[in-house]
Design a protein around this motif. Structure first.
Motif, mmCIF file in Angstrom:
data_model
loop_
_atom_site.group_PDB
_atom_site.id
_atom_site.type_symbol
_atom_site.label_atom_id
_atom_site.label_comp_id
_atom_site.label_asym_id
_atom_site.label_seq_id
_atom_site.Cartn_x
_atom_site.Cartn_y
_atom_site.Cartn_z
ATOM 1 N N TYR A 184 0.843 -1.213 0.000
ATOM 2 C CA TYR A 184 0.000 0.000 0.000
ATOM 3 C C TYR A 184 0.879 1.264 0.000
ATOM 4 N N TYR A 185 1.862 1.305 0.906
ATOM 5 C CA TYR A 185 2.757 2.479 0.970
ATOM 6 C C TYR A 185 3.656 2.550 -0.266
ATOM 7 N N HIS A 186 4.102 1.366 -0.697
ATOM 8 C CA HIS A 186 5.011 1.251 -1.843
ATOM 9 C C HIS A 186 4.378 1.842 -3.109
ATOM 10 N N GLN A 187 3.063 1.638 -3.236
ATOM 11 C CA GLN A 187 2.367 2.079 -4.462
ATOM 12 C C GLN A 187 1.793 3.498 -4.330
ATOM 13 N N GLY A 188 2.095 4.170 -3.242
ATOM 14 C CA GLY A 188 1.689 5.580 -3.123
ATOM 15 C C GLY A 188 0.673 5.875 -2.035
#
Ligand SMILES: Nc1nc2[nH]cnc2c(=O)[nH]1
Length: 374
Positions: free
Chosen positions: A70-74
């Motif tokens: 979730y964080y990795h994709q923005g």
């Protein structure tokens, strides 16, 4: 409930009712099974515990990886991260359908006064919401390594709470397991590749991050011990239906609290923006949140099940053992590097787990001997 000295058989089923082990509860003799007072556990108890361990390990590993995705994709909202930790609880109604009403679940509270149980669930639900918020926010103000190091204190907090609130028996093997598992988590924290620049973080915010994370570690351990206490002293209903009911009502309260936060903070408006800017697309954003919520529910069923079948400390031990399992999957999914420290951390966690398990085997053997002799 002191798991090491637990006395009960966990297990015959009748009419789809699954009896679980609550050592301090009223005796329930099952024909052909080891006597409750003997403390010996039968194969069904070991099977139920194995299923719960699987739920915790699989659920927590996938929830952690999806959270990272979730964080990795923005994605960046703490309230959304907090919301998905409990919002998947409606799927537990499907699990409840597996237990017919006649199986003796006794609704939300078993034989306990409904008002008393309702107050307990509301209080525990709010404490869970506070923990989820602290757990999600601490990371905002701290480097990941510091955050993971502080999270490693969780098990030590649990030793204190379970000794004071649940009369947990503390032996050399249990201390050995707690020290090894804390060390294994701490190693992962120290080893973290630091990519964030936290040099601009004001001292006050850093301190806040430290206190929030320490607060989350203590609160989570307290929640597990209070759950154990509630089940032993208030609900006293030894069925999986009661476990599921407890999980559903606490998650309902925590989800309402996080929705209030999500709307009051205005972060709900971020959801459409996040969805549009999510690197892998809108459908992927939706699926990431849905499966994170499902994974947390699977984890919670395992965590609560272990609290009631064994103890709050054992449940926390399994949560801790799961952490070093994440890196090998992160290598496959995020192309992280798998270095020597991560492997050592896994080996130390395995050693700690075996040490804890040894205590259970020793207690079980003693209980069987006593039962055969008496
Ligand atoms: N503090 C804390 N909160 C959690 N919520 C879900 N898992 C955890 C955990 O391991 N620690």
């Amino acid at each position: 409930m002191a798991d090491a000295s637990a006395g009960n058989n966990a297990g015959s089923t009748s009419n789809a009712e699954v009896q679980i082990q609550i050592p301090a509860g009223p005796p329930k003799a099952e024909p052909g099974a080891p006597s409750k007072n003997s403390g010996a556990k039968n194969w069904r108890w070991w099977m139920m515990v194995s299923v719960d361990v699987f739920f915790v390990v699989a659920g927590q590993t996938s929830a952690t990886l999806l959270g990272r995705y979730y964080y990795h994709q923005g994605g960046s909202s703490n309230w959304i991260s907090m919301f998905v930790q409990t919002a998947g609880f409606p799927i537990l109604f499907l699990a409840l359908l597996c237990f017919p009403k006649s199986s003796g679940g006794g609704g939300a509270s078993g034989d306990a006064p409904v008002a008393k149980v309702a107050v307990i669930y509301v209080v525990l639900g709010l404490v869970i919401a506070a923990d989820d918020m602290m757990y999600a926010s601490g990371l905002k103000y701290l480097p990941v390594s510091t955050y993971s190091l502080i999270c490693a204190s969780q098990l030590a907090f649990n030793v204190i709470f379970s000794y004071v609130l649940n009369s947990q028996k503390l032996t050399g093997l249990i201390f050995n397991a707690v020290i090894l598992l804390t060390l294994s988590d701490a190693l992962l924290g120290v080893n973290h590749d630091e990519t964030e620049d936290m040099s601009g973080m004001p001292r006050g915010k850093y301190l806040m991050g430290f206190l929030l994370t320490l607060g989350a570690s203590g609160t989570y351990s307290l929640i597990l011990s209070l759950m154990q206490l509630t089940f032993e002293n208030v609900i006293k209903k030894h069925t999986y239906m009661a476990v599921l009911n407890m999980q559903i009502y606490m998650a309902l309260v925590a989800t309402i609290a996080s929705m209030v936060g999500l709307f009051a903070s205005g972060e709900w408006r971020m959801m459409t923006e996040e969805m549009d800017t999510f690197r892998s697309g809108q459908f992927s954003y939706f699926m990431t949140l849905v499966w994170t919520a499902v994974s947390w529910q699977i984890t919670s069923v395992g965590v609560v099940g272990l609290v009631f079948e064994v103890s709050s400390l054992f449940s926390n031990v399994i949560c801790t053992v799961s952490l070093p399992i994440v890196p090998p999957f992160a290598v496959l999914i995020f192309h992280d590097t798998m270095d020597g420290i991560k492997i050592i951390s896994m080996l130390i966690a395995a050693w700690g787990f075996v040490s804890y398990l040894m205590q259970h085997f020793i207690d079980d053997k003693k209980a069987r001997k006593a039962a055969a002799g008496g």
